[in-house]
Design a protein around this motif. Structure first.
Motif, PDB file in Angstrom:
ATOM      1  N   THR A 108       0.852  -1.186   0.000  1.00  0.00           N
ATOM      2  CA  THR A 108       0.000   0.000   0.000  1.00  0.00           C
ATOM      3  C   THR A 108       0.891   1.240   0.000  1.00  0.00           C
ATOM      4  O   THR A 108       2.086   1.174   0.272  1.00  0.00           O
ATOM      5  CB  THR A 108      -0.914   0.042   1.235  1.00  0.00           C
ATOM      6  N   GLY A 109       0.303   2.382  -0.272  1.00  0.00           N
ATOM      7  CA  GLY A 109       1.012   3.645  -0.220  1.00  0.00           C
ATOM      8  C   GLY A 109       0.022   4.777  -0.107  1.00  0.00           C
ATOM      9  O   GLY A 109      -1.183   4.570   0.064  1.00  0.00           O
ATOM     10  N   SER A 110       0.511   6.023  -0.207  1.00  0.00           N
ATOM     11  CA  SER A 110      -0.345   7.212  -0.143  1.00  0.00           C
ATOM     12  C   SER A 110       0.096   8.199  -1.210  1.00  0.00           C
ATOM     13  O   SER A 110       1.296   8.366  -1.453  1.00  0.00           O
ATOM     14  CB  SER A 110      -0.276   7.865   1.240  1.00  0.00           C
ATOM     15  N   ARG A 111      -0.869   8.861  -1.817  1.00  0.00           N
ATOM     16  CA  ARG A 111      -0.593   9.843  -2.876  1.00  0.00           C
ATOM     17  C   ARG A 111      -1.200  11.182  -2.488  1.00  0.00           C
ATOM     18  O   ARG A 111      -2.345  11.263  -2.062  1.00  0.00           O
ATOM     19  CB  ARG A 111      -1.211   9.366  -4.191  1.00  0.00           C
ATOM     20  N   ASP A 112      -0.391  12.233  -2.602  1.00  0.00           N
ATOM     21  CA  ASP A 112      -0.865  13.579  -2.280  1.00  0.00           C
ATOM     22  C   ASP A 112      -1.711  14.094  -3.437  1.00  0.00           C
ATOM     23  O   ASP A 112      -1.204  14.379  -4.526  1.00  0.00           O
ATOM     24  CB  ASP A 112       0.331  14.500  -2.031  1.00  0.00           C
ATOM     25  N   SER A 113      -3.007  14.229  -3.187  1.00  0.00           N
ATOM     26  CA  SER A 113      -3.931  14.653  -4.242  1.00  0.00           C
ATOM     27  C   SER A 113      -4.037  16.168  -4.348  1.00  0.00           C
ATOM     28  O   SER A 113      -4.558  16.698  -5.331  1.00  0.00           O
ATOM     29  CB  SER A 113      -5.324  14.079  -3.969  1.00  0.00           C
ATOM     30  N   GLY A 114      -3.571  16.875  -3.296  1.00  0.00           N
ATOM     31  CA  GLY A 114      -3.725  18.319  -3.280  1.00  0.00           C
ATOM     32  C   GLY A 114      -5.128  18.787  -2.973  1.00  0.00           C
ATOM     33  O   GLY A 114      -5.393  19.992  -2.979  1.00  0.00           O
ATOM     34  N   GLN A 115      -6.037  17.870  -2.711  1.00  0.00           N
ATOM     35  CA  GLN A 115      -7.429  18.203  -2.422  1.00  0.00           C
ATOM     36  C   GLN A 115      -7.629  18.391  -0.917  1.00  0.00           C
ATOM     37  O   GLN A 115      -6.707  18.259  -0.115  1.00  0.00           O
ATOM     38  CB  GLN A 115      -8.343  17.096  -2.958  1.00  0.00           C
ATOM     39  N   ARG A 116      -8.869  18.688  -0.541  1.00  0.00           N
ATOM     40  CA  ARG A 116      -9.162  18.893   0.875  1.00  0.00           C
ATOM     41  C   ARG A 116      -8.855  17.651   1.694  1.00  0.00           C
ATOM     42  O   ARG A 116      -8.245  17.732   2.754  1.00  0.00           O
ATOM     43  CB  ARG A 116     -10.634  19.285   1.026  1.00  0.00           C
TER      44      ARG A 116
END
Length: 492
Positions: free
Chosen positions: A70-78
């Motif tokens: 698994t991982g995490s992606r910075d979407s830039g959203q709220r």
């Protein structure tokens, strides 16, 4: 001045005391709000701050072997950080999903506190986060999965509907957990319209890709349940010698009924337990179940884990069932894995594991340990015996019988050079008047000739098997998948 000053000093003291009481009340109320009521405020749907904070930092990872899946992606959203998955369909029955819109499932849900950084064990000081309203970095969850075995199970099932569960018999560690067809949990990450479309499509799909068939779907286990019936007959003394005739007629008329039970193979009339197990004689095992009796059959089934509604691995496992209120005709059918008998693939892997582990059923578990984000261990999963399903001497006899199945019976497709393999094939009828395509089952265990311990126990079910309707279809469709998983564990 002196005379007037004394009352004034008294008023000042009273005012100071009153202010002190007000300050104390304020502190008590602040403590109540922060600690006692904080959780309810956090969980209030109207409070968006907690949700924003939840996705304001990367989520901890789920690990298989030495690497994260698994991982995490910075979407830039709220809701800033979205969940990503490596080999999503391969591991979906384990990870589940983490969605800003639809919540969490399976390991993402069961270990949410660690992964989201809210578990108190991640804090260096007790109650520190409750006081500061802070959040620790997400921790990690290290699974027990063998990545090679997981891939072997997934590749073996291919495009067919079915499931595989594999366990290390001596510890209960889950080595593989696969369900097909599968889906990519990454489709449910984020908040845009595509997430809602994916959710609707996955939930309405006729082949149910989001159904975890390994732990949440129960099937009639068919002839693989004869392992349980044989254990009950041996423990109860109904059978004392596996090579003695059992005086079983062919066909066998179900007690109190006009229904006659038949076999798919020859030689079942009066067959010994060894022959009946090797070639899966329905009549022998139906009669044995009646002779053992409902109470003893139910007790043995429970010893293997049937009717257990509390099993977690750590997420919930649907209970496998052996009906506790049956007449003798229903008991006969239940004893060959039909009527109301139902089992998950994980349950049937537990049955095979008990035979390999001297009759002891170890509690299955999927999490090896949890850690902080930097890898420091927070907690480990203890190993314990769930039940003693049968006497060790009975388990030894069943090891012989299961080995016979692979060496010269219906399970020869599971044989592995350089290892002792025991197995039991099965075909489970279902549908109106048994009109559905039979489910093909195979359960097995394998021990390397170089090892003193059994390495793995496996259960495979294939829903849309292509083999003939006889019991041997489990050996034809499911046994090769079990063999591939066992080989993966035996040859790391």
């Amino acid at each position: 001045m002196t005379g007037n000053g004394r009352p004034m000093a008294r008023y000042i003291r009273h005012a100071a005391l009153f202010c002190a009481l007000l300050l104390l009340a304020l502190l008590v109320n602040a403590t109540r709000v922060q600690i006692v009521r904080g959780g309810s405020y956090d969980e209030n749907p109207a409070n968006r701050r907690s949700t924003i904070a939840r996705y304001g930092q990367p989520r901890g990872n789920i690990l298989v072997g030495d690497g994260p899946i698994t991982g995490s992606r910075d979407s830039g959203q709220r809701f800033r950080f979205e969940r990503t998955y490596r080999d999503g369909p391969l591991y979906a029955p384990v990870t589940g999903f983490s969605s800003q819109v639809y919540g969490t499932a399976f390991l993402e849900a069961a270990a949410d506190g660690v992964l989201a950084g809210t578990d108190p064990l991640l804090s260096p000081l007790p109650l520190w986060n409750d006081l500061t309203r802070g959040r620790n970095p997400g921790g990690n969850v290290v699974t027990t999965l063998d990545p090679v075995a997981q891939r072997a199970a997934y590749a073996g099932l291919g495009s067919r509907r079915g499931a595989v569960a594999a366990i290390e018999p001596s510890t209960g560690r889950v080595l593989a957990l696969v369900s097909t067809p599968s889906y990519d949990p990454a489709e449910l990450s984020g908040t845009d319209a595509s997430v809602a479309r994916a959710w609707a499509r996955l939930n309405s799909a006729p082949d149910k890709p989001m159904l975890n068939r390994a732990v949440r779907q129960t099937y009639p286990p068919g002839s693989t349940f004869k392992v349980v019936t044989a254990a009950a007959a041996l423990d109860a003394g109904v059978v004392r010698d596996v090579d003695e005739p059992t005086r079983s007629p062919d066909p066998y008329r179900l007690p109190g009924s006009s229904v006659r039970l038949t076999n798919e193979v020859e030689g079942c009339e009066g067959a010994s337990l060894r022959y009946a197990f090797q070639w899966s004689c329905n009549t022998v095992f139906a009669k044995l179940g009646v002779a053992v009796g409902a109470g003893a059959m139910q007790g043995t089934a429970s010893g293997f884990g049937f009717n257990d509604r509390e099993l977690r691995i750590p997420f919930r496992v649907s209970p496998s069932t052996f009906d506790t209120r049956v007449d003798e005709a229903q008991l006969a059918l239940s004893s060959i894995g039909q009527y109301n008998t139902r089992a998950t693939p994980l349950q049937m892997a537990m049955v095979a594991a008990a035979v390999a582990n001297n009759g002891a059923v170890r509690t299955p578990h999927l999490v090896e340990r949890t850690t902080t984000g930097d890898g420091s261990t927070v907690a480990t999963t203890g190993q314990r015996t769930l039940h003693q399903a049968m006497n060790p001497a009975t388990a030894m006899r069943l090891r012989e019988l299961m080995t016979d199945v692979v060496e010269e019976g219906t399970g020869t497709n599971a044989a592995i050079p350089g290892a002792t393999v025991g197995g039991k094939s099965g075909t489970a009828q279902h549908g109106i008047h048994n009109s559905g395509t039979p489910y093909a089952w195979f359960i097995s265990w394998a021990q390397s000739d170089r090892s003193l311990e059994t390495a793995v126990a496996v259960a495979v079910v294939v829903e849309d098997a292509e083999a003939d309707r006889g019991d041997i279809s489990g050996g034809g469709d499911a046994a090769p998948i079990a063999r591939a998983v066992m080989e993966a564990v035996l040859d790391p």
